[in-house]
Design a protein around this motif. Structure first.
Motif, PDB file in Angstrom:
ATOM      1  N   THR A  13       0.811  -1.218   0.000  1.00  0.00           N
ATOM      2  CA  THR A  13       0.000   0.000   0.000  1.00  0.00           C
ATOM      3  C   THR A  13       0.846   1.271   0.000  1.00  0.00           C
ATOM      4  O   THR A  13       0.405   2.296  -0.495  1.00  0.00           O
ATOM      5  CB  THR A  13      -0.950   0.051   1.220  1.00  0.00           C
ATOM      6  N   ALA A  14       2.068   1.213   0.558  1.00  0.00           N
ATOM      7  CA  ALA A  14       2.902   2.413   0.596  1.00  0.00           C
ATOM      8  C   ALA A  14       4.373   2.039   0.677  1.00  0.00           C
ATOM      9  O   ALA A  14       4.742   1.019   1.245  1.00  0.00           O
ATOM     10  CB  ALA A  14       2.520   3.277   1.793  1.00  0.00           C
ATOM     11  N   VAL A  15       5.211   2.897   0.062  1.00  0.00           N
ATOM     12  CA  VAL A  15       6.665   2.762   0.160  1.00  0.00           C
ATOM     13  C   VAL A  15       7.193   4.126   0.583  1.00  0.00           C
ATOM     14  O   VAL A  15       6.873   5.140  -0.041  1.00  0.00           O
ATOM     15  CB  VAL A  15       7.301   2.335  -1.185  1.00  0.00           C
ATOM     16  N   ILE A  16       7.959   4.143   1.654  1.00  0.00           N
ATOM     17  CA  ILE A  16       8.506   5.390   2.176  1.00  0.00           C
ATOM     18  C   ILE A  16      10.024   5.310   2.151  1.00  0.00           C
ATOM     19  O   ILE A  16      10.614   4.325   2.612  1.00  0.00           O
ATOM     20  CB  ILE A  16       7.988   5.655   3.607  1.00  0.00           C
ATOM     21  N   CYS A  17      10.654   6.353   1.583  1.00  0.00           N
ATOM     22  CA  CYS A  17      12.117   6.399   1.503  1.00  0.00           C
ATOM     23  C   CYS A  17      12.693   6.405   2.925  1.00  0.00           C
ATOM     24  O   CYS A  17      12.328   7.246   3.743  1.00  0.00           O
ATOM     25  CB  CYS A  17      12.553   7.644   0.740  1.00  0.00           C
ATOM     26  N   ASN A  18      13.574   5.461   3.205  1.00  0.00           N
ATOM     27  CA  ASN A  18      14.172   5.384   4.546  1.00  0.00           C
ATOM     28  C   ASN A  18      15.074   6.583   4.846  1.00  0.00           C
ATOM     29  O   ASN A  18      15.251   6.941   6.006  1.00  0.00           O
ATOM     30  CB  ASN A  18      14.995   4.101   4.664  1.00  0.00           C
ATOM     31  N   GLN A  19      15.617   7.214   3.797  1.00  0.00           N
ATOM     32  CA  GLN A  19      16.541   8.326   4.007  1.00  0.00           C
ATOM     33  C   GLN A  19      15.824   9.643   4.299  1.00  0.00           C
ATOM     34  O   GLN A  19      16.181  10.342   5.224  1.00  0.00           O
ATOM     35  CB  GLN A  19      17.439   8.471   2.768  1.00  0.00           C
ATOM     36  N   CYS A  20      14.800   9.989   3.488  1.00  0.00           N
ATOM     37  CA  CYS A  20      14.179  11.312   3.595  1.00  0.00           C
ATOM     38  C   CYS A  20      12.689  11.276   3.970  1.00  0.00           C
ATOM     39  O   CYS A  20      12.057  12.320   4.076  1.00  0.00           O
ATOM     40  CB  CYS A  20      14.366  12.084   2.291  1.00  0.00           C
ATOM     41  N   LYS A  21      12.130  10.095   4.114  1.00  0.00           N
ATOM     42  CA  LYS A  21      10.733   9.893   4.488  1.00  0.00           C
ATOM     43  C   LYS A  21       9.732  10.286   3.402  1.00  0.00           C
ATOM     44  O   LYS A  21       8.543  10.423   3.665  1.00  0.00           O
ATOM     45  CB  LYS A  21      10.373  10.633   5.784  1.00  0.00           C
ATOM     46  N   LYS A  22      10.208  10.493   2.169  1.00  0.00           N
ATOM     47  CA  LYS A  22       9.286  10.799   1.072  1.00  0.00           C
ATOM     48  C   LYS A  22       8.443   9.564   0.773  1.00  0.00           C
ATOM     49  O   LYS A  22       8.969   8.452   0.723  1.00  0.00           O
ATOM     50  CB  LYS A  22      10.086  11.194  -0.182  1.00  0.00           C
ATOM     51  N   GLU A  23       7.143   9.774   0.587  1.00  0.00           N
ATOM     52  CA  GLU A  23       6.280   8.660   0.228  1.00  0.00           C
ATOM     53  C   GLU A  23       6.246   8.519  -1.279  1.00  0.00           C
ATOM     54  O   GLU A  23       5.919   9.470  -1.996  1.00  0.00           O
ATOM     55  CB  GLU A  23       4.870   8.871   0.791  1.00  0.00           C
ATOM     56  N   LEU A  24       6.615   7.370  -1.761  1.00  0.00           N
ATOM     57  CA  LEU A  24       6.650   7.121  -3.194  1.00  0.00           C
ATOM     58  C   LEU A  24       5.248   6.771  -3.702  1.00  0.00           C
ATOM     59  O   LEU A  24       4.415   6.294  -2.946  1.00  0.00           O
ATOM     60  CB  LEU A  24       7.625   5.980  -3.519  1.00  0.00           C
ATOM     61  N   LYS A  25       5.047   7.036  -5.007  1.00  0.00           N
ATOM     62  CA  LYS A  25       3.728   6.757  -5.590  1.00  0.00           C
ATOM     63  C   LYS A  25       3.539   5.261  -5.753  1.00  0.00           C
ATOM     64  O   LYS A  25       4.343   4.583  -6.391  1.00  0.00           O
ATOM     65  CB  LYS A  25       3.612   7.430  -6.962  1.00  0.00           C
ATOM     66  N   GLY A  29      -0.653  -1.595  -5.767  1.00  0.00           N
ATOM     67  CA  GLY A  29       0.443  -2.459  -5.325  1.00  0.00           C
ATOM     68  C   GLY A  29       1.724  -2.356  -6.120  1.00  0.00           C
ATOM     69  O   GLY A  29       2.669  -3.095  -5.887  1.00  0.00           O
ATOM     70  N   ILE A  30       1.774  -1.410  -7.073  1.00  0.00           N
ATOM     71  CA  ILE A  30       2.965  -1.265  -7.914  1.00  0.00           C
ATOM     72  C   ILE A  30       3.583   0.115  -7.688  1.00  0.00           C
ATOM     73  O   ILE A  30       2.873   1.128  -7.706  1.00  0.00           O
ATOM     74  CB  ILE A  30       2.617  -1.466  -9.405  1.00  0.00           C
ATOM     75  N   ILE A  31       4.910   0.149  -7.486  1.00  0.00           N
ATOM     76  CA  ILE A  31       5.619   1.412  -7.283  1.00  0.00           C
ATOM     77  C   ILE A  31       5.704   2.128  -8.622  1.00  0.00           C
ATOM     78  O   ILE A  31       6.186   1.559  -9.605  1.00  0.00           O
ATOM     79  CB  ILE A  31       7.029   1.176  -6.712  1.00  0.00           C
ATOM     80  N   LYS A  32       5.227   3.369  -8.653  1.00  0.00           N
ATOM     81  CA  LYS A  32       5.131   4.099  -9.917  1.00  0.00           C
ATOM     82  C   LYS A  32       6.217   5.154 -10.086  1.00  0.00           C
ATOM     83  O   LYS A  32       6.024   6.140 -10.798  1.00  0.00           O
ATOM     84  CB  LYS A  32       3.754   4.770 -10.017  1.00  0.00           C
ATOM     85  N   GLU A  33       7.339   5.007  -9.407  1.00  0.00           N
ATOM     86  CA  GLU A  33       8.478   5.894  -9.632  1.00  0.00           C
ATOM     87  C   GLU A  33       9.752   5.178  -9.246  1.00  0.00           C
ATOM     88  O   GLU A  33       9.715   4.077  -8.699  1.00  0.00           O
ATOM     89  CB  GLU A  33       8.309   7.220  -8.873  1.00  0.00           C
ATOM     90  N   GLY A  34      10.885   5.815  -9.525  1.00  0.00           N
ATOM     91  CA  GLY A  34      12.175   5.187  -9.256  1.00  0.00           C
ATOM     92  C   GLY A  34      12.353   4.868  -7.780  1.00  0.00           C
ATOM     93  O   GLY A  34      12.074   5.698  -6.920  1.00  0.00           O
TER      94      GLY A  34
END
Ligand SMILES: [Zn+2]
Length: 82
Positions: A13-25, A29-34
């Motif tokens: 449901t969500a992926v959050i960058c461990n470094q900067c806490k940005k939530e990725l799109k 169920g599919i990550i839509k960005e790098g």
């Protein structure tokens, strides 16, 4: 880090960058960005034997990470995208 809708980790449901806490799109169920997905299981010859580390980095944080490398990443063109 990854957040799943269920305990079996079938529905992302969500992926959050461990470094900067940005939530990725994430859509359906599919990550839509790098995204750099780090996943390592340390073995016997490491100091973390039996430990598994996993993390996700957004593309900006990945770029910052590899900028610090003494030897640049190996890069090649790919025609098939996941
Ligand atoms: Zn980031």
């Amino acid at each position: 880090m990854r957040i799943y809708a269920d305990q079996n980790k079938n529905e992302l449901t969500a992926v959050i960058c461990n470094q900067c806490k940005k939530e990725l799109k994430v859509k359906k169920g599919i990550i839509k960005e790098g995204c750099f997905c780090g996943d390592i299981r340390f073995g016997y010859f490491s100091r973390k034997d039996g430990s598994r580390h996993s993390f996700d980095l957004c593309e900006e944080c990945y770029d910052k990470l590899i900028k610090g490398f003494a030897i640049p990443v190996e890069e090649e063109e790919v025609t098939e995208f996941i």
